[in-house]
Design a protein around this motif. Structure first.
Motif, PDB file in Angstrom:
ATOM      1  N   ASN A  55      36.891   6.851   2.025  1.00 28.02           N
ATOM      2  CA  ASN A  55      35.450   6.664   2.195  1.00 28.02           C
ATOM      3  C   ASN A  55      34.659   7.963   2.054  1.00 28.02           C
ATOM      4  OD1 ASN A  55      36.333   7.838   4.538  1.00 28.02           O
ATOM      5  ND2 ASN A  55      35.223   6.481   5.909  1.00 28.02           N
ATOM      6  N   GLU A  56      35.339   9.064   1.716  1.00 34.94           N
ATOM      7  CA  GLU A  56      34.668  10.359   1.615  1.00 34.94           C
ATOM      8  C   GLU A  56      34.045  10.534   0.230  1.00 34.94           C
ATOM      9  OE1 GLU A  56      35.594  14.905   3.107  1.00 34.94           O
ATOM     10  OE2 GLU A  56      37.147  13.406   3.122  1.00 34.94           O
ATOM     11  N   ASP A  57      32.871  11.132   0.188  1.00 41.45           N
ATOM     12  CA  ASP A  57      32.142  11.360  -1.047  1.00 41.45           C
ATOM     13  C   ASP A  57      32.911  12.319  -1.964  1.00 41.45           C
ATOM     14  OD1 ASP A  57      29.793  11.332  -2.805  1.00 41.45           O
ATOM     15  OD2 ASP A  57      29.469  13.378  -2.075  1.00 41.45           O
ATOM     16  N   GLN A  59      31.864  14.206  -4.409  1.00 38.76           N
ATOM     17  CA  GLN A  59      31.177  15.490  -4.588  1.00 38.76           C
ATOM     18  C   GLN A  59      31.446  16.434  -3.421  1.00 38.76           C
ATOM     19  OE1 GLN A  59      29.795  16.579  -7.344  1.00 38.76           O
ATOM     20  NE2 GLN A  59      30.281  14.634  -8.300  1.00 38.76           N
ATOM     21  N   THR A  60      31.557  15.880  -2.233  1.00 39.56           N
ATOM     22  CA  THR A  60      31.878  16.694  -1.060  1.00 39.56           C
ATOM     23  C   THR A  60      33.286  17.274  -1.177  1.00 39.56           C
ATOM     24  OG1 THR A  60      30.430  15.355   0.330  1.00 39.56           O
ATOM     25  CG2 THR A  60      32.105  16.673   1.465  1.00 39.56           C
TER      26      THR A  60
END
Length: 75
Positions: A55-57, A59-60
């Motif tokens: 669920n982590e972006d 781009q991050t």
């Protein structure tokens, strides 16, 4: 996951990597060193790999890889 390149900034030096231990203290991080015997300006000497949760972006995660790759210096 994401990757960011570790670049050489000088010509014809035997590479000595500084900062690998510090970078590997980060969770979900790995490093691949290509094993090249000499450096050339802008030569790819390795990569930093980072992994995030599903669920982590992206781009991050990519920015984390870039930030960590800049912490590895070649001397």
């Amino acid at each position: 996951g994401a990757s960011a390149v570790i670049l050489a900034h000088e010509d014809n030096k035997v590479p000595v990597y500084i900062g690998i231990d510090e970078v590997l203290k980060n969770k979900n991080t790995d490093i691949r060193i290509f094993g090249k015997l000499v450096t050339r300006k802008y030569r790819r000497m390795g990569v930093v790999l980072t992994y995030g949760n599903t669920n982590e972006d992206v781009q991050t995660v990519k920015q984390i890889a870039i930030d960590l790759a800049t912490k590895i210096k070649l001397r």
